[in-house]
Design an enzyme around this catalytic site. Structure first.
Site, mmCIF file in Angstrom:
data_model
loop_
_atom_site.group_PDB
_atom_site.id
_atom_site.type_symbol
_atom_site.label_atom_id
_atom_site.label_comp_id
_atom_site.label_asym_id
_atom_site.label_seq_id
_atom_site.Cartn_x
_atom_site.Cartn_y
_atom_site.Cartn_z
ATOM 1 N N CYS A 1 0.650 -1.368 0.038
ATOM 2 C CA CYS A 1 0.056 -0.007 -0.148
ATOM 3 C C CYS A 1 0.899 1.135 0.132
ATOM 4 O O CYS A 1 1.974 1.289 0.545
ATOM 5 C CB CYS A 1 -0.857 0.070 1.379
ATOM 6 S SG CYS A 1 -2.053 1.329 1.240
ATOM 7 N N HIS B 1 -1.979 -4.191 4.933
ATOM 8 C CA HIS B 1 -1.794 -3.591 6.539
ATOM 9 C C HIS B 1 -3.211 -3.272 7.115
ATOM 10 O O HIS B 1 -4.118 -3.022 6.576
ATOM 11 C CB HIS B 1 -0.863 -2.225 6.248
ATOM 12 C CG HIS B 1 -1.474 -1.237 5.950
ATOM 13 N ND1 HIS B 1 -1.894 -0.314 6.763
ATOM 14 C CD2 HIS B 1 -1.620 -0.779 4.691
ATOM 15 C CE1 HIS B 1 -2.309 0.839 5.858
ATOM 16 N NE2 HIS B 1 -2.437 0.733 4.560
ATOM 17 N N CYS C 1 -5.852 0.058 7.033
ATOM 18 C CA CYS C 1 -5.846 0.612 5.767
ATOM 19 C C CYS C 1 -7.070 1.556 5.303
ATOM 20 O O CYS C 1 -8.036 1.014 5.429
ATOM 21 C CB CYS C 1 -5.637 -0.345 4.657
ATOM 22 S SG CYS C 1 -5.294 0.197 2.968
HETATM 23 CO CO CO Z 1 -3.346 1.207 3.220
#
Ligand code: CO
Length: 217
Positions: free
Chosen positions: A42, A98, A101
């Site tokens: 991400c 993660h 998020c």
């Molecule tokens: Co994220």
């Protein structure tokens, strides 16, 4: 416009510190890169790929986007994957999501953000695929955490389904795909135990990873 001199200063200090430790470091690295790993993660500023796994420049090839999504028509992600697999011959592709998020949370809540809604629609597809399992979870935070996990698992499958990975496996190139998730609150990576190193394994490993998730909590 104010300059970003403070960042330039930090860069100078960093390069000097690296040089002090290893005077040939940059010269050596400038000749070639031969990373073993491709990281798909991400864009979140709290999830810095190299730092999390303690790897210096040259060791990790990286692609990041909002909510670590792998879309079959995303030329950007596919180009990174193709270069990593065909040219650099990485041995491992890590999809690392993660907890916490924002992209996943927005997808779960169906929040309207703007243009990003179209991108996060892919995470909503994951939400819909696992709607029964998500509905059985009490509380918005645990439900979002589970969607973060489901999202990693689905994106690992997408990586496995790309022509890039399938062709690498067909020609016998060693390549394993891994699904990980990172905890913002403790700095630790958790292996979601969805590791695939051959095309024929995808279905059974996918089912086992989902079973493992629901058994864990
Ligand atoms: Co994220």
């Amino acid at each position: 416009m104010k300059s970003l001199q403070h960042l330039i200063d930090r860069n100078r200090a960093w390069a000097e510190a690296v040089n002090r430790r290893d005077p040939d470091f940059f010269e050596r690295l400038a000749q070639q890169q031969s990373p073993q790993y491709l990281w798909i993660g991400c864009s979140d500023s709290r999830v810095p790929a190299n730092e999390i796994v303690g790897l210096p420049p040259g060791e990790l090839f990286v692609h990041r986007n909002v909510a670590n999504v792998v879309v079959h028509t995303d030329l950007n992600c596919l180009t990174v994957m193709q270069f990593a697999v065909d040219v650099l011959k990485v041995r491992h592709i890590i999809v690392c999501g993660h907890y916490g998020c924002s992209g996943v949370r927005a997808a779960l809540a169906g929040e309207k953000i703007g243009l990003s809604d179209n991108w996060l629609r892919h995470v909503q597809d994951v939400r819909e695929r696992h709607s029964a399992a998500l509905a059985a979870i009490d509380g918005a935070v645990p439900r979002a955490s589970r969607l973060c996990e489901f999202n990693v698992i689905e994106q690992v499958t997408h990586v496995c389904q790309t022509s890039i990975v399938r062709e690498a496996w067909d020609r016998g190139q060693p390549l394993a795909i891994h699904g990980w998730i990172y905890g913002l609150d403790n700095g630790l990576v958790r292996d979601l135990e969805y590791t695939v190193s051959a095309g024929g394994e995808v279905g059974s490993r996918y089912a086992a990873a989902l079973d493992n998730l629901t058994a864990a909590r």
